[in-house]
Design a protein around this motif. Sequence first.
Motif, PDB file in Angstrom:
ATOM      1  N   MET A  96       0.822  -1.223  -0.073  1.00 15.09           N
ATOM      2  CA  MET A  96      -0.108   0.140   0.016  1.00 15.09           C
ATOM      3  C   MET A  96       1.010   1.212  -0.082  1.00 15.09           C
ATOM      4  O   MET A  96       1.935   1.136   0.734  1.00 15.09           O
ATOM      5  CB  MET A  96      -0.860  -0.126   1.231  1.00 15.09           C
ATOM      6  N   SER A  97       0.466   2.154  -0.851  1.00 20.27           N
ATOM      7  CA  SER A  97       1.115   3.598  -0.845  1.00 20.27           C
ATOM      8  C   SER A  97       1.215   4.347   0.559  1.00 20.27           C
ATOM      9  O   SER A  97       0.186   4.043   1.268  1.00 20.27           O
ATOM     10  CB  SER A  97       0.719   4.450  -1.988  1.00 20.27           C
ATOM     11  N   PRO A  98       2.168   5.100   0.823  1.00 23.92           N
ATOM     12  CA  PRO A  98       2.419   5.832   2.012  1.00 23.92           C
ATOM     13  C   PRO A  98       1.391   6.736   2.125  1.00 23.92           C
ATOM     14  O   PRO A  98       0.972   7.212   0.839  1.00 23.92           O
ATOM     15  CB  PRO A  98       3.596   6.123   2.280  1.00 23.92           C
ATOM     16  N   GLU A  99       0.828   7.250   3.236  1.00 24.35           N
ATOM     17  CA  GLU A  99      -0.066   8.477   3.267  1.00 24.35           C
ATOM     18  C   GLU A  99       0.831   9.557   3.478  1.00 24.35           C
ATOM     19  O   GLU A  99       2.025   9.436   3.994  1.00 24.35           O
ATOM     20  CB  GLU A  99      -1.106   8.173   4.464  1.00 24.35           C
ATOM     21  N   PHE A 100       0.247  10.883   3.292  1.00 25.75           N
ATOM     22  CA  PHE A 100       0.891  12.188   3.087  1.00 25.75           C
ATOM     23  C   PHE A 100       0.171  12.907   4.092  1.00 25.75           C
ATOM     24  O   PHE A 100      -1.012  13.057   3.921  1.00 25.75           O
ATOM     25  CB  PHE A 100       1.410  12.696   1.723  1.00 25.75           C
ATOM     26  N   THR A 101       0.859  13.806   4.899  1.00 19.66           N
ATOM     27  CA  THR A 101       0.141  14.919   5.620  1.00 19.66           C
ATOM     28  C   THR A 101       0.183  16.124   4.794  1.00 19.66           C
ATOM     29  O   THR A 101       1.140  16.297   3.684  1.00 19.66           O
ATOM     30  CB  THR A 101       0.844  15.165   6.981  1.00 19.66           C
ATOM     31  N   GLY A 102      -0.764  17.018   4.785  1.00 16.85           N
ATOM     32  CA  GLY A 102      -0.591  18.183   4.310  1.00 16.85           C
ATOM     33  C   GLY A 102      -1.292  17.993   2.813  1.00 16.85           C
ATOM     34  O   GLY A 102      -0.922  19.002   1.961  1.00 16.85           O
ATOM     35  N   GLY A 103      -1.901  16.948   2.460  1.00 21.37           N
ATOM     36  CA  GLY A 103      -2.469  16.648   1.389  1.00 21.37           C
ATOM     37  C   GLY A 103      -3.937  17.436   0.991  1.00 21.37           C
ATOM     38  O   GLY A 103      -4.507  17.425  -0.011  1.00 21.37           O
ATOM     39  N   LEU A 147      -6.632  13.019   8.382  1.00 20.07           N
ATOM     40  CA  LEU A 147      -5.217  12.320   8.703  1.00 20.07           C
ATOM     41  C   LEU A 147      -4.576  13.407   9.461  1.00 20.07           C
ATOM     42  O   LEU A 147      -3.709  13.053  10.555  1.00 20.07           O
ATOM     43  CB  LEU A 147      -4.677  11.933   7.500  1.00 20.07           C
ATOM     44  N   ASP A 148      -4.531  14.654   9.177  1.00 23.99           N
ATOM     45  CA  ASP A 148      -3.741  15.748   9.549  1.00 23.99           C
ATOM     46  C   ASP A 148      -4.099  16.055  10.882  1.00 23.99           C
ATOM     47  O   ASP A 148      -3.216  16.090  11.875  1.00 23.99           O
ATOM     48  CB  ASP A 148      -4.127  17.209   8.972  1.00 23.99           C
ATOM     49  N   VAL A 149      -5.429  15.862  11.460  1.00 22.12           N
ATOM     50  CA  VAL A 149      -6.014  16.031  12.867  1.00 22.12           C
ATOM     51  C   VAL A 149      -5.636  14.690  13.516  1.00 22.12           C
ATOM     52  O   VAL A 149      -5.294  14.831  14.870  1.00 22.12           O
ATOM     53  CB  VAL A 149      -7.369  16.414  12.956  1.00 22.12           C
ATOM     54  N   MET A 150      -5.625  13.546  13.120  1.00 24.15           N
ATOM     55  CA  MET A 150      -5.250  12.365  13.802  1.00 24.15           C
ATOM     56  C   MET A 150      -3.676  12.612  14.129  1.00 24.15           C
ATOM     57  O   MET A 150      -3.724  12.329  15.282  1.00 24.15           O
ATOM     58  CB  MET A 150      -5.340  11.141  12.902  1.00 24.15           C
ATOM     59  N   LEU A 151      -2.853  12.998  13.084  1.00 26.31           N
ATOM     60  CA  LEU A 151      -1.326  13.089  13.541  1.00 26.31           C
ATOM     61  C   LEU A 151      -1.274  14.102  14.516  1.00 26.31           C
ATOM     62  O   LEU A 151      -0.518  13.961  15.673  1.00 26.31           O
ATOM     63  CB  LEU A 151      -0.753  13.535  12.286  1.00 26.31           C
ATOM     64  N   ASP A 152      -1.857  15.159  14.558  1.00 30.66           N
ATOM     65  CA  ASP A 152      -1.814  16.261  15.510  1.00 30.66           C
ATOM     66  C   ASP A 152      -2.228  15.859  16.779  1.00 30.66           C
ATOM     67  O   ASP A 152      -1.583  16.256  17.837  1.00 30.66           O
ATOM     68  CB  ASP A 152      -2.668  17.657  15.216  1.00 30.66           C
ATOM     69  N   THR A 153      -3.329  15.336  16.677  1.00 31.96           N
ATOM     70  CA  THR A 153      -3.769  14.562  18.228  1.00 31.96           C
ATOM     71  C   THR A 153      -2.832  13.681  18.952  1.00 31.96           C
ATOM     72  O   THR A 153      -2.756  13.955  19.952  1.00 31.96           O
ATOM     73  CB  THR A 153      -5.305  14.076  18.019  1.00 31.96           C
ATOM     74  N   VAL A 154      -2.434  12.809  18.104  1.00 34.52           N
ATOM     75  CA  VAL A 154      -1.424  11.812  18.949  1.00 34.52           C
ATOM     76  C   VAL A 154      -0.120  12.363  19.432  1.00 34.52           C
ATOM     77  O   VAL A 154       0.563  12.099  20.171  1.00 34.52           O
ATOM     78  CB  VAL A 154      -1.176  10.613  18.182  1.00 34.52           C
ATOM     79  N   LEU A 155       0.387  13.377  18.390  1.00 33.07           N
ATOM     80  CA  LEU A 155       1.421  14.239  18.762  1.00 33.07           C
ATOM     81  C   LEU A 155       1.441  14.780  19.943  1.00 33.07           C
ATOM     82  O   LEU A 155       2.253  15.188  20.896  1.00 33.07           O
ATOM     83  CB  LEU A 155       2.144  15.025  17.655  1.00 33.07           C
ATOM     84  N   ILE A 181       4.013   9.916   5.792  1.00 32.80           N
ATOM     85  CA  ILE A 181       5.169  10.720   5.437  1.00 32.80           C
ATOM     86  C   ILE A 181       4.743  12.213   6.001  1.00 32.80           C
ATOM     87  O   ILE A 181       3.649  12.653   5.487  1.00 32.80           O
ATOM     88  CB  ILE A 181       5.452  10.821   4.027  1.00 32.80           C
ATOM     89  N   ALA A 182       5.717  12.385   6.862  1.00 32.13           N
ATOM     90  CA  ALA A 182       4.933  13.864   7.518  1.00 32.13           C
ATOM     91  C   ALA A 182       5.734  15.124   7.281  1.00 32.13           C
ATOM     92  O   ALA A 182       6.533  15.840   8.134  1.00 32.13           O
ATOM     93  CB  ALA A 182       4.585  13.680   8.931  1.00 32.13           C
ATOM     94  N   PHE A 183       6.694  14.936   6.121  1.00 28.48           N
ATOM     95  CA  PHE A 183       7.705  16.250   5.913  1.00 28.48           C
ATOM     96  C   PHE A 183       6.972  17.435   5.997  1.00 28.48           C
ATOM     97  O   PHE A 183       7.749  18.495   6.218  1.00 28.48           O
ATOM     98  CB  PHE A 183       8.368  15.995   4.433  1.00 28.48           C
ATOM     99  N   ARG A 184       5.680  17.553   5.678  1.00 27.25           N
ATOM    100  CA  ARG A 184       4.760  18.964   5.802  1.00 27.25           C
ATOM    101  C   ARG A 184       4.038  18.254   6.861  1.00 27.25           C
ATOM    102  O   ARG A 184       2.718  18.339   6.605  1.00 27.25           O
ATOM    103  CB  ARG A 184       4.277  19.087   4.481  1.00 27.25           C
ATOM    104  N   PRO A 185       4.222  18.709   8.065  1.00 27.73           N
ATOM    105  CA  PRO A 185       3.491  18.208   9.070  1.00 27.73           C
ATOM    106  C   PRO A 185       2.290  19.190   9.417  1.00 27.73           C
ATOM    107  O   PRO A 185       2.425  20.410   9.032  1.00 27.73           O
ATOM    108  CB  PRO A 185       4.355  18.449  10.352  1.00 27.73           C
ATOM    109  N   PRO A 186       1.206  18.753   9.887  1.00 24.97           N
ATOM    110  CA  PRO A 186      -0.017  19.641  10.371  1.00 24.97           C
ATOM    111  C   PRO A 186       0.212  20.681  11.196  1.00 24.97           C
ATOM    112  O   PRO A 186       0.986  20.536  12.081  1.00 24.97           O
ATOM    113  CB  PRO A 186      -1.088  18.467  10.608  1.00 24.97           C
ATOM    114  N   MET A 187      -0.020  21.900  10.686  1.00 28.45           N
ATOM    115  CA  MET A 187       0.386  22.977  11.609  1.00 28.45           C
ATOM    116  C   MET A 187      -0.785  23.285  12.698  1.00 28.45           C
ATOM    117  O   MET A 187      -1.458  24.324  12.731  1.00 28.45           O
ATOM    118  CB  MET A 187       0.338  24.278  11.029  1.00 28.45           C
ATOM    119  N   GLY A 188      -0.872  22.344  13.571  1.00 35.12           N
ATOM    120  CA  GLY A 188      -2.079  22.134  14.399  1.00 35.12           C
ATOM    121  C   GLY A 188      -1.443  22.658  15.865  1.00 35.12           C
ATOM    122  O   GLY A 188      -0.360  22.446  16.264  1.00 35.12           O
TER     123      GLY A 188
END
Length: 259
Positions: free
Chosen positions: A1-8, A82-90, A129-136
């Motif tokens: 499966m292809s990786p997911e990207f943040t900021g998409g 996905l952006d909000v999920m990542l921001d939440t766990v971080l 892949i979170a090179f462009r992380p959500p700015m939350g």
Amino acid sequence: MSPEFTGGGDPARSMALLWRRGDQRPARGRKPTLTVDAIVSAAIEMADEGGLGSLSMRALAERLGVGTMTLYTHVPGKAELLDVMLDTVLAEIVSSDPLPDAGWRARLEQVARENAALFHRHPWMLEVIAFRPPMGPGVIAKYDRELRALEGVGLSDVEMDSVLHLVLGYVLSSARQALEATLVEQRTGLTDEEWWSAQAPLLEQVLEPDRFPTASRVGTAASKAYEGLWDPDHSFEFGLQRVLDGIEVLVKSRAAESR
């Protein structure tokens, strides 16, 4: 499966969702029983249980007992979710134990261990892949907290940022290796010890120690120490201390320059 990207997703809609700005709910009618927080929490649970491949807007709606279109009145789409999920766990890092007062090295070591534990709790993060992380708020608060591990040690602001990225990059790489080892074990049905027990006798039949003396000596010593091919815990601890050793050289050099 292809990786997911943040900021998409749509930047404006992602930002509004991350910071809970703007009305994500119907303006009129009954008070909705579903909230953005509930949606994000359920999505994280699904990803924790089955990886990001198990997560779709339809599957998430079924888990929540609502129609798919109901989700879209709260969350624009999967990319923004996905952006909000990542921001939440971080943001979990922000509520961790306070950083110790024992010096920058102890603080950075705690930062590394906290992030390693976070990947262990949410391995789906390694699919992103979170090179462009959500700015939350979670990302910003985590960044601020972790930078404070280096505050006042004599590094420039750019060096503080670089050192933090070095440590976090090391943790990410180690976590990926550990996950890959786990996946290999799951998919082959063999532990490293079982795999090595089958390989070792066969290797002994073909390996000529005089031809590969260094590899034979070191490989034998390592396999005995690890009781197998590789020890992820040893690898993480050894590598972390070497990374911190290198940072210590930088910190001492800056202190010498300031005298």
